[in-house]
Write an enzyme that holds these catalytic residues in place. Structure first.
Site, mmCIF file in Angstrom:
data_model
loop_
_atom_site.group_PDB
_atom_site.id
_atom_site.type_symbol
_atom_site.label_atom_id
_atom_site.label_comp_id
_atom_site.label_asym_id
_atom_site.label_seq_id
_atom_site.Cartn_x
_atom_site.Cartn_y
_atom_site.Cartn_z
ATOM 1 N N LYS A 13 -2.413 -37.293 -11.861
ATOM 2 C CA LYS A 13 -2.721 -37.483 -10.427
ATOM 3 C C LYS A 13 -3.111 -36.270 -9.742
ATOM 4 C CE LYS A 13 1.429 -38.790 -9.316
ATOM 5 N NZ LYS A 13 2.111 -38.576 -10.797
ATOM 6 N N ARG A 88 7.273 -42.420 -3.521
ATOM 7 C CA ARG A 88 7.755 -42.490 -4.624
ATOM 8 C C ARG A 88 9.124 -43.167 -4.728
ATOM 9 N NH1 ARG A 88 6.188 -36.964 -6.445
ATOM 10 N NH2 ARG A 88 6.869 -36.731 -8.654
ATOM 11 N N ARG A 124 1.154 -27.990 -19.797
ATOM 12 C CA ARG A 124 0.395 -27.780 -18.625
ATOM 13 C C ARG A 124 0.615 -26.607 -17.988
ATOM 14 N NH1 ARG A 124 1.536 -31.877 -13.554
ATOM 15 N NH2 ARG A 124 3.585 -31.449 -13.919
ATOM 16 N N ARG A 157 5.322 -24.683 -14.883
ATOM 17 C CA ARG A 157 6.426 -25.022 -13.872
ATOM 18 C C ARG A 157 7.607 -25.191 -14.346
ATOM 19 N NH1 ARG A 157 3.587 -30.200 -10.752
ATOM 20 N NH2 ARG A 157 5.677 -30.644 -11.012
ATOM 21 N N ARG A 168 13.005 -36.309 -15.001
ATOM 22 C CA ARG A 168 11.895 -36.848 -14.101
ATOM 23 C C ARG A 168 11.321 -38.160 -14.541
ATOM 24 N NH1 ARG A 168 7.533 -32.199 -14.317
ATOM 25 N NH2 ARG A 168 6.440 -33.309 -12.796
HETATM 26 P P1 AMP Z 1 5.174 -33.519 -8.333
HETATM 27 O O1 AMP Z 1 4.230 -32.336 -8.146
HETATM 28 O O2 AMP Z 1 4.416 -34.780 -7.717
HETATM 29 O O3 AMP Z 1 5.354 -33.838 -9.814
HETATM 30 O O4 AMP Z 1 6.518 -33.412 -7.605
HETATM 31 C C1 AMP Z 1 7.250 -32.217 -8.051
HETATM 32 C C2 AMP Z 1 8.589 -32.557 -7.450
HETATM 33 O O5 AMP Z 1 8.717 -32.493 -6.093
HETATM 34 C C3 AMP Z 1 9.401 -33.800 -7.814
HETATM 35 O O6 AMP Z 1 10.073 -33.790 -9.161
HETATM 36 C C4 AMP Z 1 10.597 -33.967 -6.751
HETATM 37 O O7 AMP Z 1 11.530 -33.113 -6.888
HETATM 38 C C5 AMP Z 1 9.585 -33.373 -5.689
HETATM 39 N N1 AMP Z 1 9.005 -34.602 -4.906
HETATM 40 C C6 AMP Z 1 7.476 -34.679 -4.767
HETATM 41 N N2 AMP Z 1 6.964 -35.680 -4.115
HETATM 42 C C7 AMP Z 1 8.318 -36.172 -3.653
HETATM 43 C C8 AMP Z 1 8.533 -37.502 -2.880
HETATM 44 N N3 AMP Z 1 7.638 -38.165 -2.633
HETATM 45 N N4 AMP Z 1 9.972 -37.922 -2.808
HETATM 46 C C9 AMP Z 1 10.859 -36.998 -3.214
HETATM 47 N N5 AMP Z 1 10.654 -35.832 -3.922
HETATM 48 C C10 AMP Z 1 9.341 -35.695 -4.179
#
Ligand code: AMP
Length: 223
Positions: A13, A88, A124, A157, A168
């Site tokens: 994404k 989410r 990554r 990360r 996750r």
């Molecule tokens: P991502 O980079 O989108 O994989 O997000 C990394 C982390 O940020 C996730 O595992 C969550 O802990 C938090 N996070 C990101 N977007 C959301 C969301 N829409 N709702 C809740 N937690 C989020």
């Protein structure tokens, strides 16, 4: 128009979002990026989010909704925007409608199998300075440990470490996957095959976006 990129962690994404932003000018809003910035700056919100993020859990709906609300209120988002990692949960999807319900939307799921996902997350690397995303197999950086775009240091990360990846993916299955049904019922759901090269996937997404843009233009002309 609003584009929602949907799919599990590691489906691409972020990478595809950057390409869409560049090609179409839709501003990309990544809640993950916004939260990581808050963590880096050690703001009160960032301190609260950090523990949950490092465990692979979701941050509270209220926190992310507020981040998105502030972003989409900015003039840069008026022509259209792209959401990466939001919504989410069903509650977040409802809240987005309450914030900006009239805007036409398309939800694009990047579909990819579990083995490929885990492989991608493990490989990554992210630039600590500009956030550019690399992959040791798919999109390798040229200089050891350095970002091609800005020369910043690359790191893995915290939440791409094996134990956290598992959590996750579990959270995705339990809380986020049900959004597929939700958007299918709204008739705004589309799906692309997420396998192959970054360019292959982008071409598939571009076909969908072009069709959507043409539809919107036609609707406006008729209205
Ligand atoms: P991502 O980079 O989108 O994989 O997000 C990394 C982390 O940020 C996730 O595992 C969550 O802990 C938090 N996070 C990101 N977007 C959301 C969301 N829409 N709702 C809740 N937690 C989020």
């Amino acid at each position: 128009m609003r584009i929602i990129l949907f799919g599990p962690p590691g489906s691409g994404k972020g990478t595809q979002g950057d390409l869409i932003e560049k090609a179409y000018g839709f501003l990309k809003i990544s809640t993950g990026d916004l939260l990581r910035r808050a963590v880096e700056d050690q703001t009160p919100l960032g301190k609260k989010a950090e523990v949950l993020m490092n465990q692979g859990k979701l941050v509270s709906d209220e926190i992310v909704e507020e981040l998105v609300r502030q972003r989409i209120a900015s003039p840069a988002c008026r022509p259209g925007y792209l959401l990466d990692g939001f919504p989410r949960t069903i509650a977040q999807a409802r809240s987005l409608e309450a914030m900006d319900g009239k805007r036409p939307e398309v939800v694009i799921e990047i579909d990819i199998d579990l083995t490929a996902l885990v492989e991608r997350l493990r490989n990554r690397l992210v630039c600590s300075r500009c956030g550019a995303i690399y992959n040791l197999n798919l999109h390798r950086h040229r200089r050891e440990g350095k970002c091609d775009a800005c020369g910043g240091p690359l790191h893995q990360r915290e939440d791409d470490k094996p134990g956290v990846i598992k959590e996750r993916l579990r959270v995705y299955k339990e809380q986020t996957e049900k959004l597929r049904d939700y958007y299918q019922r709204k008739s705004v759901y589309r799906r692309v095959d997420g396998s192959g090269s970054i360019e292959d996937v982008f071409q598939r997404i571009a076909i969908l976006i072009n069709a959507e843009v043409a539809k919107q233009t036609q609707t406006r002309a008729l209205g």
